[in-house]
Write a protein that holds these residues in place. Structure first.
Motif, PDB file in Angstrom:
ATOM      1  N   LEU A 114       2.256  34.620   9.930  1.00  0.00           N
ATOM      2  CA  LEU A 114       1.949  35.835  10.673  1.00  0.00           C
ATOM      3  C   LEU A 114       0.466  36.192  10.554  1.00  0.00           C
ATOM      4  CD1 LEU A 114       3.236  38.207  12.288  1.00  0.00           C
ATOM      5  CD2 LEU A 114       3.386  39.419  10.106  1.00  0.00           C
ATOM      6  N   LEU A 115      -0.143  36.464  11.703  1.00  0.00           N
ATOM      7  CA  LEU A 115      -1.539  36.877  11.745  1.00  0.00           C
ATOM      8  C   LEU A 115      -1.646  38.400  11.833  1.00  0.00           C
ATOM      9  CD1 LEU A 115      -4.304  35.451  11.846  1.00  0.00           C
ATOM     10  CD2 LEU A 115      -4.121  35.424  14.327  1.00  0.00           C
ATOM     11  N   LEU A 116      -0.864  38.975  12.734  1.00  0.00           N
ATOM     12  CA  LEU A 116      -0.804  40.431  12.859  1.00  0.00           C
ATOM     13  C   LEU A 116       0.409  40.807  13.703  1.00  0.00           C
ATOM     14  CD1 LEU A 116      -1.901  40.832  15.966  1.00  0.00           C
ATOM     15  CD2 LEU A 116      -4.134  40.694  14.907  1.00  0.00           C
ATOM     16  N   LYS A 117       0.713  42.119  13.700  1.00  0.00           N
ATOM     17  CA  LYS A 117       1.887  42.597  14.420  1.00  0.00           C
ATOM     18  C   LYS A 117       1.644  44.015  14.922  1.00  0.00           C
ATOM     19  CE  LYS A 117       3.855  44.039  10.011  1.00  0.00           C
ATOM     20  NZ  LYS A 117       4.914  43.847   8.996  1.00  0.00           N
ATOM     21  N   TYR A 118       2.339  44.355  16.003  1.00  0.00           N
ATOM     22  CA  TYR A 118       2.307  45.712  16.538  1.00  0.00           C
ATOM     23  C   TYR A 118       3.735  46.187  16.758  1.00  0.00           C
ATOM     24  CZ  TYR A 118       1.987  49.632  19.689  1.00  0.00           C
ATOM     25  OH  TYR A 118       2.146  50.873  20.254  1.00  0.00           O
ATOM     26  N   PHE A 119       4.037  47.386  16.214  1.00  0.00           N
ATOM     27  CA  PHE A 119       5.346  47.990  16.452  1.00  0.00           C
ATOM     28  C   PHE A 119       5.194  49.312  17.183  1.00  0.00           C
ATOM     29  CE2 PHE A 119       7.117  44.639  14.374  1.00  0.00           C
ATOM     30  CZ  PHE A 119       6.916  44.572  13.015  1.00  0.00           C
TER      31      PHE A 119
ATOM     32  N   GLU B 232      -5.143  44.013  20.771  1.00  0.00           N
ATOM     33  CA  GLU B 232      -4.982  45.294  21.436  1.00  0.00           C
ATOM     34  C   GLU B 232      -3.784  45.252  22.367  1.00  0.00           C
ATOM     35  OE1 GLU B 232      -8.316  46.628  23.727  1.00  0.00           O
ATOM     36  OE2 GLU B 232      -7.532  48.682  23.876  1.00  0.00           O
ATOM     37  N   PHE B 233      -2.887  46.203  22.166  1.00  0.00           N
ATOM     38  CA  PHE B 233      -1.712  46.344  23.023  1.00  0.00           C
ATOM     39  C   PHE B 233      -2.093  47.240  24.187  1.00  0.00           C
ATOM     40  CE2 PHE B 233       2.321  46.871  24.682  1.00  0.00           C
ATOM     41  CZ  PHE B 233       2.854  48.140  24.523  1.00  0.00           C
ATOM     42  N   ILE B 234      -2.017  46.715  25.406  1.00  0.00           N
ATOM     43  CA  ILE B 234      -2.250  47.519  26.603  1.00  0.00           C
ATOM     44  C   ILE B 234      -0.950  47.525  27.391  1.00  0.00           C
ATOM     45  CG2 ILE B 234      -3.639  47.853  28.677  1.00  0.00           C
ATOM     46  CD1 ILE B 234      -5.902  46.351  27.347  1.00  0.00           C
ATOM     47  N   LYS B 235      -0.227  48.623  27.269  1.00  0.00           N
ATOM     48  CA  LYS B 235       1.113  48.697  27.844  1.00  0.00           C
ATOM     49  C   LYS B 235       1.089  48.541  29.367  1.00  0.00           C
ATOM     50  CE  LYS B 235       5.328  51.452  27.630  1.00  0.00           C
ATOM     51  NZ  LYS B 235       5.964  52.680  27.108  1.00  0.00           N
ATOM     52  N   SER B 236       0.101  49.135  30.017  1.00  0.00           N
ATOM     53  CA  SER B 236       0.037  49.095  31.476  1.00  0.00           C
ATOM     54  C   SER B 236      -0.208  47.687  32.004  1.00  0.00           C
ATOM     55  CB  SER B 236      -1.067  50.027  31.982  1.00  0.00           C
ATOM     56  OG  SER B 236      -2.327  49.618  31.467  1.00  0.00           O
ATOM     57  N   LYS B 237      -0.776  46.840  31.164  1.00  0.00           N
ATOM     58  CA  LYS B 237      -1.052  45.458  31.565  1.00  0.00           C
ATOM     59  C   LYS B 237      -0.075  44.471  30.938  1.00  0.00           C
ATOM     60  CE  LYS B 237      -6.025  46.089  32.328  1.00  0.00           C
ATOM     61  NZ  LYS B 237      -7.393  45.600  31.988  1.00  0.00           N
TER      62      LYS B 237
END
Lengths: 114, 112
Positions: free
Chosen positions: B46-51, B66-71
């Protein structure tokens, strides 16, 4: 902590022969996964266990593949008979229960079917 | 069915160059997002995670995503790569189940 242990690392068999892979997950990890990774692709889930119960085996080709995790710890994945297209890396992973628990992978078994 | 796309199959950079690896997913609901790395001869890790929370997440070895929900995107970045970053990088998504869907991977080669 000790990592996920898989054996063997490499296996070469002729088509129509049986083959088995073994996995020992990290101690305390209830969830165990078997993935298959074809060359140039990402891992694809074959089966997922919660303790000794297979909770998702929808991607497991049940005509020739079988898996077990009898005591909820070690697991074995078997192919009988193997086909040329089964050549791939078979990965075992484990995690603690819960959606946010990351997967810990073993080194995999590279299977070559000739 | 949910899918994960990594459009960069092979990236070649010189040391100190900046890195951005693309990752797009198809599911429109709540997702958990991951980047895994596989160094030569080693297992996936694992490198990284977003919850949830801050859409900019930082991982090990100076990586961030970076999490970009719209994209429907979760691109991986590093301002200055090193030779030791040579590896294969996999984006992965689960949609509130334990089933993790992986992308096809991006092979990164960094030359000194």
């Amino acid at each position: 902590e000790a990592g996920v242990v898989q054996s063997p690392r490499y296996k070469i068999i002729e088509k129509k022969q049986p083959v088995a892979f073994w996995c020992n997950p990290i101690s305390g990890h209830n969830t165990l996964y078997w993935y298959r990774q074809n060359l140039g692709q990402g891992p694809e889930l074959l089966i997922r266990y919660e303790n000794e119960e297979a909770v998702d085996d929808s991607q497991l080709p049940k005509d020739r593949f079988s898996a077990e995790r009898l005591k909820g710890v070690d697991s074995t994945l078997k192919i009988q008979p193997a086909e040329l297209g089964d050549s791939a890396v078979y990965l075992c992973a484990s995690s603690r229960r819960g959606l946010n628990s990351p997967l810990h992978f073993g080194n995999g078994t590279r299977l070559t079917v000739t | 069915a949910q899918s994960v796309s990594q459009h960069n199959h092979h990236v070649i950079l010189s040391e100190a160059a900046s890195l951005e690896l693309g990752c797009n997913y198809s599911y429109g609901g709540t997702v958990n997002l991951f980047w895994y790395v596989q160094y030569p001869g080693q297992h996936l890790q694992l490198l990284l995670k977003y919850f949830s929370g801050d859409p900019l997440v930082k991982g090990i070895k100076g990586f961030e995503a970076e999490f970009i929900k719209s994209k429907f995107s979760f691109n991986l970045r590093k301002p200055s790569v090193q030779w030791s970053d040579t590896a294969e990088y996999f984006c992965a998504v689960n949609e509130n189940t334990d089933k993790l869907i992986f992308g096809t991977g991006t092979r990164l080669q960094v030359f000194p």
